[in-house]
Design a protein around this motif. Structure first.
Motif, PDB file in Angstrom:
ATOM      1  N   GLU A  78     -11.588   4.995   1.011  1.00 18.44           N
ATOM      2  CA  GLU A  78     -10.777   6.018   1.671  1.00 18.44           C
ATOM      3  C   GLU A  78     -10.590   7.228   0.768  1.00 18.44           C
ATOM      4  OE1 GLU A  78      -7.107   4.417   3.037  1.00 18.44           O
ATOM      5  OE2 GLU A  78      -8.038   2.809   4.199  1.00 18.44           O
ATOM      6  N   ALA A  79     -10.398   6.974  -0.511  1.00 22.52           N
ATOM      7  CA  ALA A  79     -10.231   8.077  -1.461  1.00 22.52           C
ATOM      8  C   ALA A  79     -11.482   8.937  -1.510  1.00 22.52           C
ATOM      9  CB  ALA A  79      -9.916   7.527  -2.852  1.00 22.52           C
ATOM     10  N   THR A  80     -12.637   8.293  -1.562  1.00 23.63           N
ATOM     11  CA  THR A  80     -13.901   9.015  -1.616  1.00 23.63           C
ATOM     12  C   THR A  80     -14.133   9.819  -0.348  1.00 23.63           C
ATOM     13  OG1 THR A  80     -14.861   7.331  -3.065  1.00 23.63           O
ATOM     14  CG2 THR A  80     -16.391   8.764  -1.872  1.00 23.63           C
ATOM     15  N   THR A  81     -13.829   9.218   0.795  1.00 24.42           N
ATOM     16  CA  THR A  81     -14.017   9.911   2.069  1.00 24.42           C
ATOM     17  C   THR A  81     -13.149  11.153   2.147  1.00 24.42           C
ATOM     18  OG1 THR A  81     -14.572   7.851   3.216  1.00 24.42           O
ATOM     19  CG2 THR A  81     -13.832   9.692   4.570  1.00 24.42           C
ATOM     20  N   ALA A  82     -11.877  11.019   1.773  1.00 25.16           N
ATOM     21  CA  ALA A  82     -10.951  12.157   1.819  1.00 25.16           C
ATOM     22  C   ALA A  82     -11.372  13.244   0.834  1.00 25.16           C
ATOM     23  CB  ALA A  82      -9.524  11.686   1.525  1.00 25.16           C
ATOM     24  N   ALA A  83     -11.788  12.840  -0.370  1.00 22.81           N
ATOM     25  CA  ALA A  83     -12.174  13.819  -1.389  1.00 22.81           C
ATOM     26  C   ALA A  83     -13.446  14.563  -0.983  1.00 22.81           C
ATOM     27  CB  ALA A  83     -12.375  13.117  -2.730  1.00 22.81           C
ATOM     28  N   LEU A 131      -4.624  16.728   2.305  1.00 23.55           N
ATOM     29  CA  LEU A 131      -5.912  16.054   2.188  1.00 23.55           C
ATOM     30  C   LEU A 131      -6.193  15.638   0.753  1.00 23.55           C
ATOM     31  CD1 LEU A 131      -8.397  15.071   3.655  1.00 23.55           C
ATOM     32  CD2 LEU A 131      -9.396  17.355   3.421  1.00 23.55           C
ATOM     33  N   ILE A 132      -5.904  16.509  -0.206  1.00 23.03           N
ATOM     34  CA  ILE A 132      -6.129  16.146  -1.602  1.00 23.03           C
ATOM     35  C   ILE A 132      -5.124  15.088  -2.041  1.00 23.03           C
ATOM     36  CG2 ILE A 132      -4.662  17.955  -2.620  1.00 23.03           C
ATOM     37  CD1 ILE A 132      -8.057  16.764  -3.967  1.00 23.03           C
ATOM     38  N   MET A 133      -3.907  15.156  -1.500  1.00 27.16           N
ATOM     39  CA  MET A 133      -2.907  14.146  -1.825  1.00 27.16           C
ATOM     40  C   MET A 133      -3.263  12.796  -1.195  1.00 27.16           C
ATOM     41  SD  MET A 133      -0.885  15.458  -3.928  1.00 27.16           S
ATOM     42  CE  MET A 133       0.338  14.148  -3.961  1.00 27.16           C
ATOM     43  N   GLN A 134      -3.875  12.825  -0.038  1.00 22.79           N
ATOM     44  CA  GLN A 134      -4.334  11.590   0.593  1.00 22.79           C
ATOM     45  C   GLN A 134      -5.392  10.918  -0.279  1.00 22.79           C
ATOM     46  OE1 GLN A 134      -6.121  12.107   4.471  1.00 22.79           O
ATOM     47  NE2 GLN A 134      -7.026  10.070   4.426  1.00 22.79           N
ATOM     48  N   ALA A 135      -6.312  11.720  -0.797  1.00 20.33           N
ATOM     49  CA  ALA A 135      -7.347  11.183  -1.685  1.00 20.33           C
ATOM     50  C   ALA A 135      -6.720  10.581  -2.940  1.00 20.33           C
ATOM     51  CB  ALA A 135      -8.333  12.289  -2.057  1.00 20.33           C
ATOM     52  N   PHE A 136      -5.730  11.283  -3.481  1.00 23.43           N
ATOM     53  CA  PHE A 136      -5.047  10.818  -4.692  1.00 23.43           C
ATOM     54  C   PHE A 136      -4.310   9.510  -4.436  1.00 23.43           C
ATOM     55  CE2 PHE A 136      -0.967  10.841  -7.062  1.00 23.43           C
ATOM     56  CZ  PHE A 136      -1.470  10.626  -8.332  1.00 23.43           C
TER      57      PHE A 136
END
Length: 294
Positions: A109-114, A94-99
């Motif tokens: 998408e980054a904000t949503t995942a983070a 999940l953190i890697m998805q945000a990154f």
């Protein structure tokens, strides 16, 4: 400027030590070759994303990151979160998805995942980094002061939250710098609107905007001009004492400012000088705020 990936130490260091599964990748390629000639072809990568174990998907995501395929990397990490929710692999993914989404410019998408990471793992070592990604995503979308400044407001909110919750993190110093930029943008927008009113001789509306800059953003570079414009607006309205007091606050805090020279010249040209306001006046409080913000 601090690069986001430079500070990302936890999951990325862990993951890069893990070898890619050659067996699974080979099987996926073989499967793609077998199905490529039919009318109902199946995307081998899509099939692998539905069948591979989380560690393999994770390594594939890292390989995509290293190869610059940021969109594919985000999809791999998202697949782990979807298929293996609440697992340790899902947390890392999940953190890697945000990154990956942030680096790819997919800020929403980054904000949503983070944000989801923070809600699920608020005490994690990477929660600070997730907050940082939120702030960076908004920061990259800040526009010119002539346009809406909601992204500046979101940046300030996220960076302030990071500094409050994680004051000792490696990202705090950069967060402080970007918070300052965001607040200066917000103050700049107020100044733009205030000048608009001032040019149209709507002095009360202009004064409200300039006072708001001093009250809310006393630590920004916009304060000097705000005080000078207050001097100008008050004097134009015939409120001489208020004009003198505004110039006095400006001179006490920024004696070498060209804005103070202009304000002093305006008053001096009419036989006046800066003069302190009453101890219980807004001007006295303004001085305290500016001194406290410096």
């Amino acid at each position: 400027m601090i690069e986001a990936n430079r500070h990302f130490a936890g999951p990325l260091r862990f993951a890069t030590r893990m070898a890619l599964s050659a067996t699974v990748i080979g099987a996926a390629l073989s499967l793609g070759g077998c199905m490529s000639g039919g009318d109902n072809d199946v995307d081998a990568l899509a099939l692998a994303a539905e069948t591979d174990p989380p560690d393999v998907l994770y390594n594939q995501g890292l390989a995509n990151l290293e190869g610059g395929r940021l969109g594919e990397a985000a999809k791999k990490f998202q697949a782990i979160d979807r298929q293996h929710p609440y697992s340790e692999w899902a947390r890392k993914a999940l953190i890697m998805q945000a990154f990956a989404s942030y680096r790819g410019g997919n800020y929403e998408e980054a904000t949503t995942a983070a944000k989801r990471y923070i809600s699920l793992y608020p005490q994690s070592d990477d929660a600070a980094y997730a907050e940082y990604i939120i702030g960076l995503s908004h920061y990259r979308q800040i526009s010119d002061v002539t346009r809406d400044q909601k992204q500046a407001a979101y940046t300030a909110q996220a960076m302030r939250a990071l500094m409050d919750r994680f004051p000792d993190t490696a990202y705090a110093e950069d967060a402080k710098s970007k918070l300052r930029v965001a607040r200066d943008q917000l103050a700049g927008k107020e100044m733009l609107v205030g000048r608009y009113y001032l040019e149209r001789r709507d002095y009360l509306a202009a004064i409200n905007r300039f006072k708001n800059v001093v009250d809310v953003y006393p630590d920004t570079r916009q304060v000097e001009e705000a005080l000078a414009r207050l001097t100008e607006a008050y004097y134009a309205m015939g409120l001489v004492r208020e004009a003198q007091a505004a110039a006095s606050v400006l001179g006490q805090n920024y004696p070498d400012s060209p804005w103070y020279r202009d304000s002093y010249a305006l008053l001096k040209g009419n036989g006046l000088e800066p003069r302190e306001g009453a101890s219980n006046s807004w001007f006295a409080e303004a001085t305290k705020k500016i001194i406290g913000a410096s």
